[in-house]
Design a protein around this motif. Structure first.
Motif, PDB file in Angstrom:
ATOM      1  N   GLN A  55     -15.018 -17.860  18.286  1.00  0.00           N
ATOM      2  CA  GLN A  55     -14.755 -18.089  19.907  1.00  0.00           C
ATOM      3  C   GLN A  55     -15.543 -16.867  20.548  1.00  0.00           C
ATOM      4  N   PHE A  56     -16.403 -16.255  19.973  1.00  0.00           N
ATOM      5  CA  PHE A  56     -16.963 -15.081  20.754  1.00  0.00           C
ATOM      6  C   PHE A  56     -18.358 -15.071  20.778  1.00  0.00           C
ATOM      7  N   SER A  57     -19.069 -14.829  21.753  1.00  0.00           N
ATOM      8  CA  SER A  57     -20.717 -14.972  21.939  1.00  0.00           C
ATOM      9  C   SER A  57     -21.094 -13.477  22.552  1.00  0.00           C
ATOM     10  N   VAL A  58     -22.312 -13.418  22.438  1.00  0.00           N
ATOM     11  CA  VAL A  58     -23.083 -12.510  23.268  1.00  0.00           C
ATOM     12  C   VAL A  58     -23.947 -13.030  24.329  1.00  0.00           C
ATOM     13  N   PHE A  59     -23.605 -12.734  25.645  1.00  0.00           N
ATOM     14  CA  PHE A  59     -24.143 -13.414  26.709  1.00  0.00           C
ATOM     15  C   PHE A  59     -25.111 -12.722  27.687  1.00  0.00           C
ATOM     16  N   GLY A  60     -26.182 -13.311  28.008  1.00  0.00           N
ATOM     17  CA  GLY A  60     -27.316 -12.956  28.612  1.00  0.00           C
ATOM     18  C   GLY A  60     -27.837 -13.829  29.687  1.00  0.00           C
ATOM     19  N   PHE A  72     -19.434  -9.229  31.827  1.00  0.00           N
ATOM     20  CA  PHE A  72     -20.760  -8.730  31.881  1.00  0.00           C
ATOM     21  C   PHE A  72     -20.858  -7.612  32.668  1.00  0.00           C
ATOM     22  N   ASN A  73     -22.073  -6.942  32.294  1.00  0.00           N
ATOM     23  CA  ASN A  73     -22.584  -5.875  33.331  1.00  0.00           C
ATOM     24  C   ASN A  73     -23.779  -6.241  33.957  1.00  0.00           C
ATOM     25  N   ASP A  74     -23.845  -6.124  35.245  1.00  0.00           N
ATOM     26  CA  ASP A  74     -25.304  -6.447  36.019  1.00  0.00           C
ATOM     27  C   ASP A  74     -26.356  -5.024  35.978  1.00  0.00           C
ATOM     28  N   PHE A  75     -27.540  -5.282  35.304  1.00  0.00           N
ATOM     29  CA  PHE A  75     -28.476  -4.281  35.543  1.00  0.00           C
ATOM     30  C   PHE A  75     -29.265  -4.760  36.745  1.00  0.00           C
ATOM     31  N   TRP A  76     -29.255  -4.078  37.831  1.00  0.00           N
ATOM     32  CA  TRP A  76     -30.021  -4.360  38.884  1.00  0.00           C
ATOM     33  C   TRP A  76     -31.504  -3.992  38.976  1.00  0.00           C
ATOM     34  N   GLN A  77     -32.328  -5.092  39.235  1.00  0.00           N
ATOM     35  CA  GLN A  77     -33.828  -4.921  39.140  1.00  0.00           C
ATOM     36  C   GLN A  77     -34.299  -4.535  40.646  1.00  0.00           C
ATOM     37  N   LYS A  78     -35.259  -3.796  40.772  1.00  0.00           N
ATOM     38  CA  LYS A  78     -35.875  -3.682  42.166  1.00  0.00           C
ATOM     39  C   LYS A  78     -35.187  -3.143  43.133  1.00  0.00           C
ATOM     40  N   VAL A  79     -34.374  -2.133  42.623  1.00  0.00           N
ATOM     41  CA  VAL A  79     -33.500  -1.319  43.771  1.00  0.00           C
ATOM     42  C   VAL A  79     -34.313  -0.573  44.215  1.00  0.00           C
ATOM     43  N   PRO A  80     -34.199  -0.480  45.829  1.00  0.00           N
ATOM     44  CA  PRO A  80     -35.027   0.225  46.516  1.00  0.00           C
ATOM     45  C   PRO A  80     -34.927   1.605  46.353  1.00  0.00           C
ATOM     46  N   SER A  81     -36.256   2.575  46.348  1.00  0.00           N
ATOM     47  CA  SER A  81     -36.457   3.778  45.931  1.00  0.00           C
ATOM     48  C   SER A  81     -35.423   4.570  46.793  1.00  0.00           C
ATOM     49  N   GLY A  82     -34.653   5.589  46.268  1.00  0.00           N
ATOM     50  CA  GLY A  82     -33.902   6.420  46.885  1.00  0.00           C
ATOM     51  C   GLY A  82     -32.465   6.046  46.956  1.00  0.00           C
ATOM     52  N   PRO A 118     -30.149  -9.430  39.503  1.00  0.00           N
ATOM     53  CA  PRO A 118     -29.476  -8.782  38.391  1.00  0.00           C
ATOM     54  C   PRO A 118     -29.905  -9.477  37.265  1.00  0.00           C
ATOM     55  N   ILE A 119     -29.951  -8.718  36.283  1.00  0.00           N
ATOM     56  CA  ILE A 119     -30.067  -9.170  34.928  1.00  0.00           C
ATOM     57  C   ILE A 119     -28.766  -9.007  34.224  1.00  0.00           C
ATOM     58  N   SER A 120     -27.939  -9.806  33.928  1.00  0.00           N
ATOM     59  CA  SER A 120     -26.576  -9.745  33.298  1.00  0.00           C
ATOM     60  C   SER A 120     -26.354  -9.852  31.759  1.00  0.00           C
ATOM     61  N   VAL A 121     -25.664  -8.785  30.983  1.00  0.00           N
ATOM     62  CA  VAL A 121     -25.610  -8.779  29.666  1.00  0.00           C
ATOM     63  C   VAL A 121     -23.994  -8.543  29.444  1.00  0.00           C
ATOM     64  N   GLY A 122     -23.635  -9.212  28.505  1.00  0.00           N
ATOM     65  CA  GLY A 122     -21.936  -9.243  28.215  1.00  0.00           C
ATOM     66  C   GLY A 122     -21.692  -9.949  27.102  1.00  0.00           C
ATOM     67  N   ILE A 123     -20.069 -10.301  27.124  1.00  0.00           N
ATOM     68  CA  ILE A 123     -19.659 -11.265  26.032  1.00  0.00           C
ATOM     69  C   ILE A 123     -18.995 -12.378  26.736  1.00  0.00           C
ATOM     70  N   SER A 124     -18.819 -13.389  25.890  1.00  0.00           N
ATOM     71  CA  SER A 124     -18.322 -14.655  26.263  1.00  0.00           C
ATOM     72  C   SER A 124     -17.153 -15.143  25.392  1.00  0.00           C
ATOM     73  N   ILE A 125     -16.085 -15.574  25.924  1.00  0.00           N
ATOM     74  CA  ILE A 125     -14.898 -16.038  25.268  1.00  0.00           C
ATOM     75  C   ILE A 125     -15.150 -17.635  25.092  1.00  0.00           C
ATOM     76  N   ASN A 126     -15.661 -18.192  23.989  1.00  0.00           N
ATOM     77  CA  ASN A 126     -16.008 -19.698  23.947  1.00  0.00           C
ATOM     78  C   ASN A 126     -14.887 -20.151  22.921  1.00  0.00           C
ATOM     79  N   PRO A 127     -13.838 -20.911  23.249  1.00  0.00           N
ATOM     80  CA  PRO A 127     -12.958 -21.363  22.045  1.00  0.00           C
ATOM     81  C   PRO A 127     -13.407 -22.620  21.569  1.00  0.00           C
ATOM     82  N   PHE A 128     -14.608 -23.303  22.247  1.00  0.00           N
ATOM     83  CA  PHE A 128     -15.228 -24.428  21.957  1.00  0.00           C
ATOM     84  C   PHE A 128     -16.501 -24.723  22.636  1.00  0.00           C
TER      85      PHE A 128
END
Length: 222
Positions: A189-194, A38-48, A212-222
């Motif tokens: 086996q594949f999912s969207v992950f959040g 996944f990728n982390d989208f960081w929230q409330k990062v300090p100004s600057g 962080p808010i995390s968005v990505g993919i998941s490999i789930n064979p079962f």
């Protein structure tokens, strides 16, 4: 921890390939493994503070599944390791009783600076599995902090005059516990992950209100 981050996904993929040859889609499995990228989208990062758009992370999950009657639902629990990164142009410092960011001087020609946080999690999950191949999972994780450090690449900030790589245990005042809600929707086996953190990374009044808010993919064979 860096070696662990790479070795665990590799070991998991080997296990997944073996399991995929044993089970058919829709079969119930008592034990399951999965890998979230996944990728982390960081929230409330300090100004600057300029946070990167791409902050890669990984979860390695091991779950025990309990079939709920004759339904298509399972209740699952287990253990997981989650690793999060924040790439930024400012380094973390904590000279007193709180952590804050200071911009890295342009004169240092820094090529990379990141903060890494790793957790051991205890997930609780409800799973829906159709008779076909559709999957939908939702859950929460309770985690404990197992590693926190920063890594810098660039000109030596102490004036040595050459490029260095510095790994420091200087990320202070991080909450020991973490809480996270997550969901997965996918096919076979594949999912969207959040996922979204339910609390801030740093202790109250001792660091930025970031999470962080995390968005990505998941490999789930079962």
């Amino acid at each position: 921890m860096k070696r662990l981050t790479f070795l665990l996904p590799l070991m998991l993929l080997v296990v997944l390939s073996i399991e995929a040859q044993t089970y058919k889609p829709g079969d119930f499995r008592k034990v399951s493994l999965s890998l979230d990228l996944f990728n982390d989208f960081w929230q409330k990062v300090p100004s600057g503070v300029d946070a990167a758009n791409f902050n890669r992370g990984v979860n390695v999950n091991f779950l025990v599944n309990n079939h709920i009657g004759e339904s298509n639902f399972d209740f699952s629990f287990g253990g997981a390791i989650g690793v999060h990164n924040l790439y930024t142009d400012s380094w973390i410092t904590a000279p007193g009783d709180s952590s804050y960011f200071v911009k890295i001087p342009d004169s240092l020609n820094s090529t990379k600076y990141k903060i890494t946080l790793a957790y051991f999690d205890f997930p609780l999950e409800i799973r829906y599995r159709s008779k076909g191949s559709f999957r939908a999972y939702a859950g929460i994780k309770f985690g404990v902090l197992i590693d926190h450090h920063s890594k810098y690449k660039g000109l030596d900030p102490y004036g040595a005059g050459y490029n260095v790589t510095l790994k420091r245990d200087d990320v202070r005042f991080v909450n020991f516990w973490r809480y996270q809600a997550y969901a997965k929707v996918g096919y076979k086996q594949f999912s969207v992950f959040g996922a979204i953190a339910l609390d801030r990374i740093f202790k109250t009044s001792q660091g930025p209100d970031m999470y962080p808010i995390s968005v990505g993919i998941s490999i789930n064979p079962f």
